[in-house]
Design an enzyme around this catalytic site. Structure first.
Site, PDB file in Angstrom:
ATOM      1  N   PHE A 137       1.807  -3.481   3.773  1.00  0.00           N
ATOM      2  CA  PHE A 137       2.044  -4.820   4.298  1.00  0.00           C
ATOM      3  C   PHE A 137       3.504  -5.207   4.061  1.00  0.00           C
ATOM      4  O   PHE A 137       4.082  -4.899   3.017  1.00  0.00           O
ATOM      5  CB  PHE A 137       1.142  -5.827   3.583  1.00  0.00           C
ATOM      6  CG  PHE A 137      -0.241  -5.935   4.156  1.00  0.00           C
ATOM      7  CD1 PHE A 137      -0.663  -5.130   5.196  1.00  0.00           C
ATOM      8  CD2 PHE A 137      -1.127  -6.873   3.642  1.00  0.00           C
ATOM      9  CE1 PHE A 137      -1.935  -5.244   5.720  1.00  0.00           C
ATOM     10  CE2 PHE A 137      -2.415  -7.001   4.158  1.00  0.00           C
ATOM     11  CZ  PHE A 137      -2.822  -6.183   5.203  1.00  0.00           C
ATOM     12  N   CYS A 140       0.798  -1.225   0.000  1.00  0.00           N
ATOM     13  CA  CYS A 140       0.000   0.000   0.000  1.00  0.00           C
ATOM     14  C   CYS A 140       0.832   1.279   0.000  1.00  0.00           C
ATOM     15  O   CYS A 140       0.272   2.379  -0.026  1.00  0.00           O
ATOM     16  CB  CYS A 140      -0.951  -0.002   1.191  1.00  0.00           C
ATOM     17  SG  CYS A 140      -2.077  -1.409   1.176  1.00  0.00           S
ATOM     18  N   LYS A 191      -9.499   8.600   2.418  1.00  0.00           N
ATOM     19  CA  LYS A 191      -9.907   7.274   1.967  1.00  0.00           C
ATOM     20  C   LYS A 191     -11.414   7.031   2.073  1.00  0.00           C
ATOM     21  O   LYS A 191     -11.944   6.163   1.377  1.00  0.00           O
ATOM     22  CB  LYS A 191      -9.146   6.202   2.750  1.00  0.00           C
ATOM     23  CG  LYS A 191      -7.696   6.036   2.305  1.00  0.00           C
ATOM     24  CD  LYS A 191      -7.011   4.899   3.027  1.00  0.00           C
ATOM     25  CE  LYS A 191      -5.647   4.586   2.403  1.00  0.00           C
ATOM     26  NZ  LYS A 191      -4.672   5.655   2.540  1.00  0.00           N
ATOM     27  N   GLU A 213      -0.186   5.277  13.589  1.00  0.00           N
ATOM     28  CA  GLU A 213       0.228   6.398  12.744  1.00  0.00           C
ATOM     29  C   GLU A 213       0.002   7.728  13.446  1.00  0.00           C
ATOM     30  O   GLU A 213       0.858   8.622  13.423  1.00  0.00           O
ATOM     31  CB  GLU A 213      -0.530   6.368  11.420  1.00  0.00           C
ATOM     32  CG  GLU A 213      -0.078   7.457  10.458  1.00  0.00           C
ATOM     33  CD  GLU A 213      -0.813   7.439   9.136  1.00  0.00           C
ATOM     34  OE1 GLU A 213      -0.298   8.040   8.179  1.00  0.00           O
ATOM     35  OE2 GLU A 213      -1.912   6.839   9.060  1.00  0.00           O
ATOM     36  N   HIS A 273      -1.961   8.079   6.000  1.00  0.00           N
ATOM     37  CA  HIS A 273      -2.351   6.788   5.425  1.00  0.00           C
ATOM     38  C   HIS A 273      -3.773   6.471   5.875  1.00  0.00           C
ATOM     39  O   HIS A 273      -4.595   6.052   5.069  1.00  0.00           O
ATOM     40  CB  HIS A 273      -1.360   5.710   5.869  1.00  0.00           C
ATOM     41  CG  HIS A 273      -1.479   4.435   5.113  1.00  0.00           C
ATOM     42  ND1 HIS A 273      -1.418   4.384   3.736  1.00  0.00           N
ATOM     43  CD2 HIS A 273      -1.663   3.146   5.527  1.00  0.00           C
ATOM     44  CE1 HIS A 273      -1.552   3.118   3.336  1.00  0.00           C
ATOM     45  NE2 HIS A 273      -1.703   2.358   4.395  1.00  0.00           N
ATOM     46  N   HIS A 295      -9.843   2.577  -0.015  1.00  0.00           N
ATOM     47  CA  HIS A 295      -8.420   2.289   0.099  1.00  0.00           C
ATOM     48  C   HIS A 295      -8.004   1.629  -1.207  1.00  0.00           C
ATOM     49  O   HIS A 295      -8.323   0.466  -1.467  1.00  0.00           O
ATOM     50  CB  HIS A 295      -8.148   1.374   1.280  1.00  0.00           C
ATOM     51  CG  HIS A 295      -6.689   1.173   1.564  1.00  0.00           C
ATOM     52  ND1 HIS A 295      -5.678   1.701   0.782  1.00  0.00           N
ATOM     53  CD2 HIS A 295      -6.045   0.480   2.553  1.00  0.00           C
ATOM     54  CE1 HIS A 295      -4.501   1.358   1.267  1.00  0.00           C
ATOM     55  NE2 HIS A 295      -4.699   0.611   2.330  1.00  0.00           N
TER      56      HIS A 295
END
Length: 421
Positions: free
Chosen positions: A409, A176, A345, A327, A316, A350
């Site tokens: 990931f 991502c 998002k 985060e 993110h 996403h």
């Protein structure tokens, strides 16, 4: 480390380099075209989303799709058939970005133009389709186009072919964070002198039954089936996962001297880039956020700026329990409480490997318009999240520096520092 001395050496930092962003192209669930997508995002318009028949029976049966763009009409049926959907969206975004930059591929020095596009999965839908053909009808029914249509470099290859680019053409796949890493790579290519122009960003279209089923098993996606429009709620107390989306976000970056020589209009500048690896887990971020902190501090140092200079962060912000908290805690630790933070998002979904490209493009527009898009669906801010999240409505502000953070990931972290033109 030197074998002779056993000592570790650090290279002196390079002089700050700011690549000019001269073009933006967006194809998203919030709208196709930079102006349309920006309007949708700043107005907090959540796309219509409902049950999808191909996801029937799954805990999550919805996703965000691009509905106002027909690739066959834009590209032509023959050209469309030579690309998986993620590559189609990339070509459409690239054409817009190049036109927005005022560039003409017919006359540019194509050997000095590069392409770098990130994607987490590449042509997964076509791969799934061909796997089903093999299982159901035998090997003779498998398309010879499987390799060129399903590989991760399909978007970069298609854009290079469409624009007639003869410089470096690369694909980036760091889950991502792919789109963000692609733009950081473009920044480095311009700094090194390898190119004068680079078209960079991310593209993804992987809303398949297989991928959604896997995400459900991982408990990464929202299962708010009774109200899917409110399912994606970054930084909210009641968040329960993200909603997958598709799209492409590409920007044109130029060496500042090249942009200046042709009198280009500069929307913003990419001034710093940092990347790191958590080396912690295949799916979970470092619980202390040390990896993304390292990437952010590296990006700030690369730009020659301090945390106090940052006025806005496009986070993110996936709407998962752990990611948002990790985060946010990191952002407060590094940047303090001043920056205005948002996650867009909830209006785009996403988009996985495309997220960094789309969200960097939106950050460019935020700098240009001096407006921070809202984090919609933020009804009950998580009291454990110690940052100033712009909720519900866009907020006007004066800022010269913004940050884009991405986590992927496998522990792939990336951060960009963008500055006002």
């Amino acid at each position: 480390m030197s074998a002779a001395t056993g000592r570790s050496y650090r290279r002196a930092p390079l002089a700050p380099f700011a690549a000019a962003v001269t073009g933006v192209g967006l194809v998203t669930a919030a709208g196709t075209g930079a102006d349309t997508a920006w309007h949708g995002v700043t107005e907090g318009l959540v796309p219509a989303v409902g049950p999808r028949p191909e996801l029937d029976g799954l805990p999550c049966d919805f996703f965000y799709s691009v509905t106002d763009c027909d690739p066959a009409a834009v590209l032509g049926v023959a050209a469309q058939r030579l690309m998986d959907r993620f590559a189609q969206l990339a070509v459409i975004a690239a054409r817009e970005a190049v036109a927005d930059a005022g560039l003409d591929p017919a006359v540019w020095d194509s050997g000095r133009v590069g392409v770098v596009i990130g994607s987490a999965h590449g042509g997964l839908p076509f791969y799934d389709e061909q796997h089903a053909a093999l299982a159901g009808r035998g090997p003779r029914r498998v398309s010879p186009k499987l390799a060129p249509l399903s590989v991760v470099n399909g978007a970069a290859s298609s854009v290079s072919l469409d624009l007639g680019v003869h410089g470096p053409s690369q694909a980036v796949s760091t889950a991502c964070s792919s789109g963000t890493v692609a733009i950081g790579t473009a920044h480095q290519m311009l700094r090194s002198g390898a190119c004068d122009i680079v078209v960079a960003g991310g593209a993804e279209s992987t809303c398949t039954r297989l991928l959604i089923a896997s995400a459900c098993s991982l408990k990464a996606v929202s299962t708010r089936r009774e109200d899917p429009a409110s399912a994606c709620r970054p930084f909210d107390t009641h968040r329960d996962g993200f909603v997958v989306g598709e799209g492409a976000g590409l920007i044109v970056l130029e060496h500042p001297e090249h942009a200046r020589a042709r009198g280009a209009t500069v929307r913003a500048r990419v001034s710093g880039y940092g990347a790191s690896s958590d080396a912690h887990s295949a799916v979970a971020p470092d619980p202390d956020g040390l990896g993304i902190e390292r990437a952010l501090r590296t990006a700030l140092a690369d730009a020659g700026l301090s945390p106090a200079d940052v006025g806005h962060v496009n986070a993110h912000g996936t709407s998962t329990l752990s990611n948002d908290l990790i985060e946010a805690t990191m952002l407060r630790r590094v940047l303090g409480e001043s920056p205005l933070v948002t996650s867009t998002k909830a209006m785009t979904g996403h988009t996985l490997g495309a997220a960094g490209g789309i969200e960097t493009a939106l950050t460019v527009l935020a700098l240009q318009h001096q407006l921070v898009p809202p984090t919609v669906n933020l009804d009950a801010p998580d009291p454990q999240i110690p940052i100033d999240v712009v909720a519900k409505e866009a907020r006007g502000a004066s800022f010269d520096c913004a940050v884009k953070t991405s986590l992927g990931f496998g522990g792939h972290n990336a951060a960009l520092v963008l500055t006002r033109a």
